[in-house]
Scaffold this motif. Sequence first.
Motif, PDB file in Angstrom:
ATOM      1  N   SER A   1     -27.053  54.550 -58.501  1.00 41.13           N
ATOM      2  CA  SER A   1     -27.726  55.988 -60.258  1.00 41.13           C
ATOM      3  C   SER A   1     -28.758  55.860 -60.344  1.00 41.13           C
ATOM      4  CB  SER A   1     -27.737  55.032 -61.683  1.00 41.13           C
ATOM      5  OG  SER A   1     -28.216  53.345 -61.975  1.00 41.13           O
ATOM      6  N   ASP A   2     -29.925  55.396 -59.761  1.00 43.60           N
ATOM      7  CA  ASP A   2     -31.556  55.719 -59.247  1.00 43.60           C
ATOM      8  C   ASP A   2     -31.913  55.958 -57.452  1.00 43.60           C
ATOM      9  OD1 ASP A   2     -30.927  53.142 -58.793  1.00 43.60           O
ATOM     10  OD2 ASP A   2     -33.469  52.672 -59.088  1.00 43.60           O
ATOM     11  N   LEU A   3     -31.329  56.082 -56.924  1.00 44.22           N
ATOM     12  CA  LEU A   3     -31.560  56.263 -55.425  1.00 44.22           C
ATOM     13  C   LEU A   3     -30.817  56.341 -54.568  1.00 44.22           C
ATOM     14  CD1 LEU A   3     -33.574  55.911 -53.225  1.00 44.22           C
ATOM     15  CD2 LEU A   3     -32.898  53.843 -53.176  1.00 44.22           C
ATOM     16  N   GLU A   4     -30.207  57.207 -53.512  1.00 39.06           N
ATOM     17  CA  GLU A   4     -29.505  57.840 -52.981  1.00 39.06           C
ATOM     18  C   GLU A   4     -29.739  57.583 -51.037  1.00 39.06           C
ATOM     19  OE1 GLU A   4     -27.182  61.489 -52.856  1.00 39.06           O
ATOM     20  OE2 GLU A   4     -27.229  60.985 -54.992  1.00 39.06           O
ATOM     21  N   LEU A   5     -30.312  56.870 -50.733  1.00 41.48           N
ATOM     22  CA  LEU A   5     -30.516  57.141 -49.099  1.00 41.48           C
ATOM     23  C   LEU A   5     -29.860  56.559 -48.099  1.00 41.48           C
ATOM     24  CD1 LEU A   5     -33.609  55.849 -48.124  1.00 41.48           C
ATOM     25  CD2 LEU A   5     -32.659  53.572 -48.471  1.00 41.48           C
ATOM     26  N   SER A   6     -29.996  57.856 -46.975  1.00 44.08           N
ATOM     27  CA  SER A   6     -29.697  57.991 -45.677  1.00 44.08           C
ATOM     28  C   SER A   6     -30.207  58.231 -44.635  1.00 44.08           C
ATOM     29  CB  SER A   6     -28.390  58.821 -45.727  1.00 44.08           C
ATOM     30  OG  SER A   6     -28.313  60.064 -45.756  1.00 44.08           O
ATOM     31  N   TYR A   7     -29.984  58.038 -43.088  1.00 40.67           N
ATOM     32  CA  TYR A   7     -30.597  58.445 -42.417  1.00 40.67           C
ATOM     33  C   TYR A   7     -29.986  59.405 -40.882  1.00 40.67           C
ATOM     34  CZ  TYR A   7     -29.056  54.514 -39.953  1.00 40.67           C
ATOM     35  OH  TYR A   7     -28.558  53.423 -39.053  1.00 40.67           O
ATOM     36  N   THR A   8     -31.047  59.607 -40.271  1.00 39.11           N
ATOM     37  CA  THR A   8     -30.356  60.771 -39.089  1.00 39.11           C
ATOM     38  C   THR A   8     -30.899  60.440 -37.712  1.00 39.11           C
ATOM     39  OG1 THR A   8     -30.996  62.489 -39.625  1.00 39.11           O
ATOM     40  CG2 THR A   8     -28.612  62.817 -40.242  1.00 39.11           C
ATOM     41  N   PHE A   9     -30.729  60.765 -36.431  1.00 38.18           N
ATOM     42  CA  PHE A   9     -31.592  60.392 -35.674  1.00 38.18           C
ATOM     43  C   PHE A   9     -32.450  61.762 -35.490  1.00 38.18           C
ATOM     44  CE2 PHE A   9     -29.231  56.818 -35.039  1.00 38.18           C
ATOM     45  CZ  PHE A   9     -29.659  55.863 -35.070  1.00 38.18           C
ATOM     46  N   CYS A  10     -33.430  61.815 -34.944  1.00 45.34           N
ATOM     47  CA  CYS A  10     -34.096  63.613 -34.436  1.00 45.34           C
ATOM     48  C   CYS A  10     -34.260  63.557 -33.192  1.00 45.34           C
ATOM     49  CB  CYS A  10     -35.529  63.515 -35.840  1.00 45.34           C
ATOM     50  SG  CYS A  10     -36.512  61.516 -35.558  1.00 45.34           S
ATOM     51  N   ASP A  11     -33.789  62.705 -32.375  1.00 46.36           N
ATOM     52  CA  ASP A  11     -33.988  63.288 -30.859  1.00 46.36           C
ATOM     53  C   ASP A  11     -32.657  63.117 -30.222  1.00 46.36           C
ATOM     54  OD1 ASP A  11     -32.885  60.686 -30.897  1.00 46.36           O
ATOM     55  OD2 ASP A  11     -34.138  59.534 -29.760  1.00 46.36           O
ATOM     56  N   SER A  12     -32.639  63.367 -29.195  1.00 41.55           N
ATOM     57  CA  SER A  12     -31.099  64.148 -28.815  1.00 41.55           C
ATOM     58  C   SER A  12     -30.371  63.678 -27.617  1.00 41.55           C
ATOM     59  CB  SER A  12     -31.394  65.015 -27.773  1.00 41.55           C
ATOM     60  OG  SER A  12     -31.880  64.876 -26.550  1.00 41.55           O
ATOM     61  N   THR A  13     -30.723  61.637 -28.210  1.00 41.18           N
ATOM     62  CA  THR A  13     -30.180  60.550 -27.585  1.00 41.18           C
ATOM     63  C   THR A  13     -28.896  59.726 -28.071  1.00 41.18           C
ATOM     64  OG1 THR A  13     -31.583  60.806 -26.001  1.00 41.18           O
ATOM     65  CG2 THR A  13     -30.742  58.907 -26.048  1.00 41.18           C
ATOM     66  N   ALA A  14     -28.283  59.014 -28.290  1.00 46.02           N
ATOM     67  CA  ALA A  14     -27.956  58.692 -28.822  1.00 46.02           C
ATOM     68  C   ALA A  14     -27.418  57.269 -28.190  1.00 46.02           C
ATOM     69  CB  ALA A  14     -25.888  58.506 -28.324  1.00 46.02           C
ATOM     70  N   HIS A  15     -27.427  56.793 -30.145  1.00 47.31           N
ATOM     71  CA  HIS A  15     -28.063  55.381 -30.587  1.00 47.31           C
ATOM     72  C   HIS A  15     -26.973  53.837 -30.367  1.00 47.31           C
ATOM     73  CE1 HIS A  15     -32.740  56.678 -29.896  1.00 47.31           C
ATOM     74  NE2 HIS A  15     -32.495  57.480 -30.343  1.00 47.31           N
ATOM     75  N   THR A  16     -27.270  52.891 -30.483  1.00 46.72           N
ATOM     76  CA  THR A  16     -26.478  51.719 -30.449  1.00 46.72           C
ATOM     77  C   THR A  16     -27.998  50.899 -31.505  1.00 46.72           C
ATOM     78  OG1 THR A  16     -25.761  51.639 -28.467  1.00 46.72           O
ATOM     79  CG2 THR A  16     -25.556  49.793 -30.304  1.00 46.72           C
ATOM     80  N   PHE A  17     -27.814  51.610 -33.138  1.00 49.99           N
ATOM     81  CA  PHE A  17     -28.160  50.893 -34.011  1.00 49.99           C
ATOM     82  C   PHE A  17     -27.658  51.337 -35.391  1.00 49.99           C
ATOM     83  CE2 PHE A  17     -31.679  52.933 -37.261  1.00 49.99           C
ATOM     84  CZ  PHE A  17     -33.120  52.186 -37.165  1.00 49.99           C
ATOM     85  N   MET A  18     -28.177  49.775 -36.109  1.00 45.53           N
ATOM     86  CA  MET A  18     -27.757  50.224 -37.308  1.00 45.53           C
ATOM     87  C   MET A  18     -28.303  49.381 -38.173  1.00 45.53           C
ATOM     88  SD  MET A  18     -25.047  47.568 -40.031  1.00 45.53           S
ATOM     89  CE  MET A  18     -26.140  46.305 -39.200  1.00 45.53           C
ATOM     90  N   PHE A  19     -28.869  49.843 -39.498  1.00 47.08           N
ATOM     91  CA  PHE A  19     -30.001  49.474 -40.468  1.00 47.08           C
ATOM     92  C   PHE A  19     -29.362  49.701 -42.367  1.00 47.08           C
ATOM     93  CE2 PHE A  19     -33.823  50.876 -43.545  1.00 47.08           C
ATOM     94  CZ  PHE A  19     -34.041  49.286 -43.508  1.00 47.08           C
TER      95      PHE A  19
ATOM     96  N   PHE B   1     -19.510  44.514 -33.031  1.00 44.10           N
ATOM     97  CA  PHE B   1     -18.554  45.661 -33.503  1.00 44.10           C
ATOM     98  C   PHE B   1     -19.049  46.427 -34.491  1.00 44.10           C
ATOM     99  CE2 PHE B   1     -15.215  43.031 -31.290  1.00 44.10           C
ATOM    100  CZ  PHE B   1     -14.786  43.506 -30.345  1.00 44.10           C
ATOM    101  N   PHE B   2     -20.433  45.578 -35.329  1.00 43.22           N
ATOM    102  CA  PHE B   2     -20.800  45.870 -36.237  1.00 43.22           C
ATOM    103  C   PHE B   2     -22.300  47.136 -37.038  1.00 43.22           C
ATOM    104  CE2 PHE B   2     -19.667  41.684 -37.595  1.00 43.22           C
ATOM    105  CZ  PHE B   2     -18.657  41.738 -39.260  1.00 43.22           C
ATOM    106  N   PHE B   3     -22.487  47.075 -34.897  1.00 43.51           N
ATOM    107  CA  PHE B   3     -22.561  48.422 -34.177  1.00 43.51           C
ATOM    108  C   PHE B   3     -22.297  49.254 -35.100  1.00 43.51           C
ATOM    109  CE2 PHE B   3     -24.904  45.112 -31.802  1.00 43.51           C
ATOM    110  CZ  PHE B   3     -26.496  45.091 -32.174  1.00 43.51           C
ATOM    111  N   ILE B   4     -23.316  50.042 -34.721  1.00 40.21           N
ATOM    112  CA  ILE B   4     -22.830  52.183 -35.456  1.00 40.21           C
ATOM    113  C   ILE B   4     -23.234  52.847 -34.350  1.00 40.21           C
ATOM    114  CG2 ILE B   4     -22.494  53.939 -37.104  1.00 40.21           C
ATOM    115  CD1 ILE B   4     -22.464  51.743 -39.221  1.00 40.21           C
ATOM    116  N   LEU B   5     -22.467  53.354 -33.105  1.00 45.36           N
ATOM    117  CA  LEU B   5     -23.137  54.316 -32.749  1.00 45.36           C
ATOM    118  C   LEU B   5     -23.012  55.602 -32.247  1.00 45.36           C
ATOM    119  CD1 LEU B   5     -24.020  54.396 -29.174  1.00 45.36           C
ATOM    120  CD2 LEU B   5     -21.692  55.196 -28.861  1.00 45.36           C
ATOM    121  N   PHE B   6     -23.737  56.081 -32.541  1.00 44.77           N
ATOM    122  CA  PHE B   6     -25.154  57.482 -33.482  1.00 44.77           C
ATOM    123  C   PHE B   6     -24.485  58.453 -32.310  1.00 44.77           C
ATOM    124  CE2 PHE B   6     -24.660  56.268 -37.845  1.00 44.77           C
ATOM    125  CZ  PHE B   6     -25.253  55.072 -37.863  1.00 44.77           C
TER     126      PHE B   6
END
Length: 155
Positions: A22-40, A5-10
Amino acid sequence: MFGLFFFILFTPGVSEFLCMSSDLELSYTFCDSTAHTFMFNLTPCNIMNRYVWKAALNWIPRSDITFLKLVFDVLYDGAKALHWKEVLCSGADDEYSVCGAVKGETIATEFDIKGSRIKFPKGNYNVLLHGFTDDSENNRVICLNFTMIVKQDAF
């Protein structure tokens, strides 16, 4: 089972916001065309006077991980700043828990990222991370595009 349940399907193109301080913003996206089950996850969410970050990874790979090569490309304010390749798994005496995972198996691991030698100047960073299950870099198993905005110079 509860951990699933803690996985995120992207789906491709959907951004996952990791953190903001206050000093950092961090995000990510997948750069390929397949959905992933991934959490970081990364803690703490700051860059000033930080020497060790704790990272947590949950992932279900799309293929067996007997060999794994990571390729990092770092761009700083649009200019290429670093190109780095590292073989994490070679099939012999592998030290990482991801090595030897089979397709569809859940990988759940935590690790430290040491940054004491890294001083990040204020600016926008794009970190492209490619993971390959062959040395020729033909069989890509994952591709991530991290966006890091450093809001003030590190001291």
